[in-house]
Design an enzyme around this catalytic site. Structure first.
Site, mmCIF file in Angstrom:
data_model
loop_
_atom_site.group_PDB
_atom_site.id
_atom_site.type_symbol
_atom_site.label_atom_id
_atom_site.label_comp_id
_atom_site.label_asym_id
_atom_site.label_seq_id
_atom_site.Cartn_x
_atom_site.Cartn_y
_atom_site.Cartn_z
ATOM 1 N N LYS A 281 0.816 -1.220 0.000
ATOM 2 C CA LYS A 281 0.000 0.000 0.000
ATOM 3 C C LYS A 281 0.852 1.274 0.000
ATOM 4 O O LYS A 281 2.058 1.227 0.283
ATOM 5 C CB LYS A 281 -0.922 -0.036 1.225
ATOM 6 C CG LYS A 281 -1.950 -1.179 1.179
ATOM 7 C CD LYS A 281 -2.983 -1.023 2.298
ATOM 8 C CE LYS A 281 -4.015 -2.136 2.232
ATOM 9 N NZ LYS A 281 -5.113 -1.922 3.216
ATOM 10 N N ARG B 159 -1.492 -14.420 4.851
ATOM 11 C CA ARG B 159 -2.256 -13.777 5.936
ATOM 12 C C ARG B 159 -1.494 -13.849 7.264
ATOM 13 O O ARG B 159 -1.511 -12.903 8.041
ATOM 14 C CB ARG B 159 -3.653 -14.391 6.044
ATOM 15 C CG ARG B 159 -4.503 -13.992 4.852
ATOM 16 C CD ARG B 159 -5.933 -14.400 4.985
ATOM 17 N NE ARG B 159 -6.649 -13.646 5.998
ATOM 18 C CZ ARG B 159 -7.063 -12.390 5.860
ATOM 19 N NH1 ARG B 159 -6.821 -11.724 4.743
ATOM 20 N NH2 ARG B 159 -7.720 -11.791 6.819
ATOM 21 N N HIS C 156 -2.254 -5.350 1.671
ATOM 22 C CA HIS C 156 -3.519 -6.087 1.563
ATOM 23 C C HIS C 156 -3.182 -7.502 1.129
ATOM 24 O O HIS C 156 -2.249 -7.703 0.355
ATOM 25 C CB HIS C 156 -4.436 -5.448 0.506
ATOM 26 C CG HIS C 156 -5.564 -6.354 0.111
ATOM 27 N ND1 HIS C 156 -6.731 -6.432 0.834
ATOM 28 C CD2 HIS C 156 -5.676 -7.273 -0.894
ATOM 29 C CE1 HIS C 156 -7.516 -7.340 0.289
ATOM 30 N NE2 HIS C 156 -6.902 -7.862 -0.766
ATOM 31 N N GLU D 90 -9.667 -11.251 -7.076
ATOM 32 C CA GLU D 90 -8.803 -10.065 -6.980
ATOM 33 C C GLU D 90 -7.701 -10.094 -8.040
ATOM 34 O O GLU D 90 -7.371 -9.060 -8.626
ATOM 35 C CB GLU D 90 -8.220 -9.980 -5.571
ATOM 36 C CG GLU D 90 -9.308 -9.672 -4.543
ATOM 37 C CD GLU D 90 -8.830 -9.713 -3.094
ATOM 38 O OE1 GLU D 90 -9.663 -9.423 -2.214
ATOM 39 O OE2 GLU D 90 -7.650 -10.019 -2.827
ATOM 40 N N ASN E 30 -2.333 0.352 6.648
ATOM 41 C CA ASN E 30 -1.854 -0.887 7.263
ATOM 42 C C ASN E 30 -0.900 -1.701 6.383
ATOM 43 O O ASN E 30 -0.854 -2.924 6.456
ATOM 44 C CB ASN E 30 -3.035 -1.727 7.780
ATOM 45 C CG ASN E 30 -3.903 -2.250 6.672
ATOM 46 O OD1 ASN E 30 -3.771 -1.828 5.527
ATOM 47 N ND2 ASN E 30 -4.788 -3.184 6.994
ATOM 48 N N TYR F 74 -12.729 -2.397 -3.600
ATOM 49 C CA TYR F 74 -13.232 -2.468 -2.217
ATOM 50 C C TYR F 74 -14.761 -2.358 -2.148
ATOM 51 O O TYR F 74 -15.288 -1.956 -1.114
ATOM 52 C CB TYR F 74 -12.589 -1.365 -1.380
ATOM 53 C CG TYR F 74 -11.162 -1.663 -0.963
ATOM 54 C CD1 TYR F 74 -10.873 -2.753 -0.143
ATOM 55 C CD2 TYR F 74 -10.107 -0.854 -1.366
ATOM 56 C CE1 TYR F 74 -9.571 -3.024 0.255
ATOM 57 C CE2 TYR F 74 -8.803 -1.120 -0.962
ATOM 58 C CZ TYR F 74 -8.544 -2.212 -0.150
ATOM 59 O OH TYR F 74 -7.256 -2.487 0.263
HETATM 60 P P1 CMP Z 1 -7.480 -4.518 3.584
HETATM 61 O O1 CMP Z 1 -6.942 -5.865 3.884
HETATM 62 O O2 CMP Z 1 -6.909 -3.805 2.410
HETATM 63 O O3 CMP Z 1 -9.070 -4.642 3.364
HETATM 64 C C1 CMP Z 1 -9.973 -3.618 3.711
HETATM 65 C C2 CMP Z 1 -9.299 -2.457 4.367
HETATM 66 O O4 CMP Z 1 -10.145 -1.565 5.042
HETATM 67 C C3 CMP Z 1 -8.382 -2.976 5.447
HETATM 68 O O5 CMP Z 1 -7.282 -3.606 4.880
HETATM 69 C C4 CMP Z 1 -8.083 -1.724 6.240
HETATM 70 O O6 CMP Z 1 -6.974 -1.018 5.738
HETATM 71 C C5 CMP Z 1 -9.353 -0.911 6.007
HETATM 72 N N1 CMP Z 1 -10.095 -0.795 7.244
HETATM 73 C C6 CMP Z 1 -10.698 -1.759 7.919
HETATM 74 N N2 CMP Z 1 -11.285 -1.263 9.037
HETATM 75 C C7 CMP Z 1 -11.022 0.068 9.046
HETATM 76 C C8 CMP Z 1 -11.349 1.115 9.927
HETATM 77 N N3 CMP Z 1 -12.065 0.903 11.032
HETATM 78 N N4 CMP Z 1 -10.920 2.349 9.609
HETATM 79 C C9 CMP Z 1 -10.193 2.576 8.490
HETATM 80 N N5 CMP Z 1 -9.858 1.591 7.604
HETATM 81 C C10 CMP Z 1 -10.270 0.358 7.884
#
Ligand code: CMP
Length: 142
Positions: free
Chosen positions: A11, A87, A117, A128, A114, A51
């Site tokens: 990311k 994961r 993904h 995906e 984070n 998403y």
């Molecule tokens: P990802 O694995 O990319 O899939 C969905 C994403 O939504 C997740 O990682 C997080 O980065 C994001 N996400 C999930 N929960 C929250 C939250 N409470 N606030 C902001 N982003 C979120």
């Protein structure tokens, strides 16, 4: 055990912090081979489509803003039990809950930023991968 493919995104917080190589080396050390990769910047349309399952969630706008804020590395990772292995290596979505040594513990800033993904199932991985790669862009080992 069967060789699987999974989908990964490095990311924008990771690409901008210069952690592409660090994250790729964690994949490689864990026997996840890169079978395809694209370095790109997502359009809003592409990020929203990816998403779409989170469209009604309160963080959707923030998520799309972040995912289009800088470059991303889109990858197909291949290896034994690749979906679940990836994961494990990534750690929990929220870095505050991620185990020591995981990518998110090392490089995530928050639940939104984070670091990576990764597909959550084989079915998600197929969907995906098809969303970002043409079939002939996935380089098979054999
Ligand atoms: P990802 O694995 O990319 O899939 C969905 C994403 O939504 C997740 O990682 C997080 O980065 C994001 N996400 C999930 N929960 C929250 C939250 N409470 N606030 C902001 N982003 C979120």
């Amino acid at each position: 055990m069967a060789i699987e493919k999974t989908f990964s995104i490095i990311k924008p917080n990771s690409t901008l912090d210069n952690n592409i190589g660090n994250i790729k080396s964690i994949f490689e050390k864990n026997d996840l081979r890169i079978a395809a990769a694209k370095f790109t910047k997502l359009s809003r349309e592409k990020a929203e489509g990816f998403y779409i399952e989170h469209k009604e969630r309160p963080f959707f706008g923030e998520l799309v803003d972040f995912m289009t804020s800088g470059p991303v590395m889109l990858m197909c990772l291949e290896g034994e039990n690749a979906v679940m292995k990836n994961r494990e290596i990534m750690g929990a979505t929220n870095p505050a809950e991620a185990a020591e040594g995981t990518i998110r513990k090392l490089y995530a800033k928050s639940i939104g930023e984070n670091a990576v993904h990764g597909s959550d199932s084989e079915a998600s991985a197929q969907r995906e991968l098809a969303y970002f790669f043409e079939k002939n862009e996935l380089v098979d080992r054999f």
